[in-house]
Design a protein around this motif. Structure first.
Motif, PDB file in Angstrom:
ATOM      1  N   PHE A 190       1.013   5.788 -10.874  1.00  0.00           N
ATOM      2  CA  PHE A 190       0.799   4.349 -10.774  1.00  0.00           C
ATOM      3  C   PHE A 190      -0.633   4.076 -10.322  1.00  0.00           C
ATOM      4  N   CYS A 191      -1.306   3.186 -11.022  1.00  0.00           N
ATOM      5  CA  CYS A 191      -2.538   2.649 -10.485  1.00  0.00           C
ATOM      6  C   CYS A 191      -2.182   1.430  -9.639  1.00  0.00           C
ATOM      7  N   ALA A 192      -3.071   1.070  -8.754  1.00  0.00           N
ATOM      8  CA  ALA A 192      -2.831  -0.082  -7.898  1.00  0.00           C
ATOM      9  C   ALA A 192      -4.168  -0.675  -7.500  1.00  0.00           C
ATOM     10  N   ALA A 193      -4.105  -1.870  -6.936  1.00  0.00           N
ATOM     11  CA  ALA A 193      -5.307  -2.531  -6.463  1.00  0.00           C
ATOM     12  C   ALA A 193      -4.942  -3.436  -5.302  1.00  0.00           C
ATOM     13  N   SER A 194      -5.904  -3.641  -4.422  1.00  0.00           N
ATOM     14  CA  SER A 194      -5.656  -4.548  -3.302  1.00  0.00           C
ATOM     15  C   SER A 194      -6.954  -5.167  -2.829  1.00  0.00           C
ATOM     16  N   ILE A 195      -6.784  -6.215  -2.062  1.00  0.00           N
ATOM     17  CA  ILE A 195      -7.901  -6.851  -1.365  1.00  0.00           C
ATOM     18  C   ILE A 195      -7.798  -6.384   0.074  1.00  0.00           C
ATOM     19  N   ASN A 196      -8.739  -5.541   0.504  1.00  0.00           N
ATOM     20  CA  ASN A 196      -8.573  -4.920   1.802  1.00  0.00           C
ATOM     21  C   ASN A 196      -8.714  -5.891   2.961  1.00  0.00           C
ATOM     22  N   THR A 197      -9.482  -6.952   2.766  1.00  0.00           N
ATOM     23  CA  THR A 197      -9.627  -7.938   3.832  1.00  0.00           C
ATOM     24  C   THR A 197      -8.254  -8.490   4.180  1.00  0.00           C
ATOM     25  N   GLY A 198      -7.866  -8.397   5.450  1.00  0.00           N
ATOM     26  CA  GLY A 198      -6.539  -8.849   5.849  1.00  0.00           C
ATOM     27  C   GLY A 198      -5.442  -7.877   5.454  1.00  0.00           C
ATOM     28  N   ARG A 199      -5.872  -6.676   4.979  1.00  0.00           N
ATOM     29  CA  ARG A 199      -4.950  -5.626   4.617  1.00  0.00           C
ATOM     30  C   ARG A 199      -3.897  -6.151   3.634  1.00  0.00           C
ATOM     31  N   ARG A 200      -4.343  -6.822   2.589  1.00  0.00           N
ATOM     32  CA  ARG A 200      -3.430  -7.361   1.597  1.00  0.00           C
ATOM     33  C   ARG A 200      -2.670  -6.255   0.896  1.00  0.00           C
ATOM     34  N   ALA A 201      -1.486  -6.585   0.443  1.00  0.00           N
ATOM     35  CA  ALA A 201      -0.600  -5.594  -0.162  1.00  0.00           C
ATOM     36  C   ALA A 201      -1.149  -5.085  -1.491  1.00  0.00           C
ATOM     37  N   LEU A 202      -0.696  -3.904  -1.867  1.00  0.00           N
ATOM     38  CA  LEU A 202      -1.058  -3.322  -3.155  1.00  0.00           C
ATOM     39  C   LEU A 202      -0.334  -4.035  -4.290  1.00  0.00           C
ATOM     40  N   THR A 203      -1.066  -4.240  -5.385  1.00  0.00           N
ATOM     41  CA  THR A 203      -0.466  -4.686  -6.646  1.00  0.00           C
ATOM     42  C   THR A 203      -0.465  -3.486  -7.575  1.00  0.00           C
ATOM     43  N   PHE A 204       0.695  -3.109  -8.067  1.00  0.00           N
ATOM     44  CA  PHE A 204       0.836  -1.892  -8.848  1.00  0.00           C
ATOM     45  C   PHE A 204       0.841  -2.172 -10.346  1.00  0.00           C
ATOM     46  N   GLY A 205       0.385  -1.168 -11.107  1.00  0.00           N
ATOM     47  CA  GLY A 205       0.610  -1.158 -12.542  1.00  0.00           C
ATOM     48  C   GLY A 205       2.048  -0.763 -12.830  1.00  0.00           C
ATOM     49  N   SER A 206       2.382  -0.718 -14.103  1.00  0.00           N
ATOM     50  CA  SER A 206       3.769  -0.475 -14.505  1.00  0.00           C
ATOM     51  C   SER A 206       4.135   0.999 -14.557  1.00  0.00           C
ATOM     52  N   GLY A 207       3.160   1.879 -14.403  1.00  0.00           N
ATOM     53  CA  GLY A 207       3.444   3.302 -14.333  1.00  0.00           C
ATOM     54  C   GLY A 207       3.270   4.044 -15.652  1.00  0.00           C
TER      55      GLY A 207
END
Lengths: 112, 113
Positions: B89-106
């Protein structure tokens, strides 16, 4: 190596019953996340805590789901009543001061 | 709203070959891009991660290539081994405020011996 602990590993419940999952994050990790992963898909965020406060619960079905982290350490996710569509893996993750997010092994829920 | 698109859905590679998985994102505020490996019945485990200030990161047989202008990043697994067979899975997040990961579909990778 520090781990995120989750229990139970597996849970089978009947439709309309209540079910609860528990998560103990890595010691010192202030941020805790609950994700739901449907088979064959990527995890999707349900709720995010910073210490004991909810940061994001916009995707949590609040009519049936609830989550708490009373002392800012371990957390409980509850579903009441469970529906067939809730069958999934429920994952807990935590993060500390660096960029890392550590996931637990999850709870596999089957609603029959 | 799918903010991270991943392809291919499945991949079969011969042992010793190169596995390549691609992801594209929409939110330009993302500043952390990890890849996770998941075996059946287990939670995702961090494999390698990159921040947008570099274009490539290598750790052993695993390399992330990052193209900020195209809003794309990819995982390359060199000398693929049967033990690499898993879902990625790839993922991405906005680290400021420790935002949650948004994942790809795998991507389900199968490395044939």
């Amino acid at each position: 190596e520090a781990e995120v602990a989750q229990s139970p590993r597996y849970k089978i419940t009947e439709k309309s019953q209540a079910v609860a999952f528990w998560c103990d994050p890595i010691s010192g990790h202030a941020t805790l996340y609950w994700y739901r992963q449907i088979l064959g898909q990527g995890p999707e965020l349900l709720v995010q805590f910073q210490d004991e406060s909810v940061v994001d619960d916009s995707q949590l079905p609040k009519d049936r789901f609830s989550a708490e982290r009373l002392k800012g350490v371990d957390s409980t996710l509850k579903i009441q009543p469970a529906e067939l569509g809730d069958s999934a893996m429920y994952l807990c993750a935590s993060s500390g001061t660096n960029y890392g997010y550590t996931f637990g092994s999850g709870t596999r829920l089957t609603v029959v | 709203q799918q903010q991270v698109k991943q392809s291919p859905q499945s991949l079969i590679v011969q042992k010793g070959g190169i596995s390549i998985i691609n992801c594209a994102y929409e939110n330009t505020a993302f500043d952390y891009f990890p890849w996770y490996q998941q075996f059946p019945g287990k939670g995702p485990a961090l494999l390698i991660a990159i921040r947008p200030d570099v274009s490539e990161k290598k750790e052993g047989r695993f390399t992330i290539s990052f193209n900020k202008s195209a809003k794309q990043f990819s995982l390359h697994i060199m000398d693929s081994q049967p033990g690499d067979s898993a879902t990625y899975f790839c993922a991405a997040s906005i680290n400021t405020g420790r935002r949650a990961l948004t994942f790809g579909s795998g991507t389900r990778l199968q490395v044939q011996p």
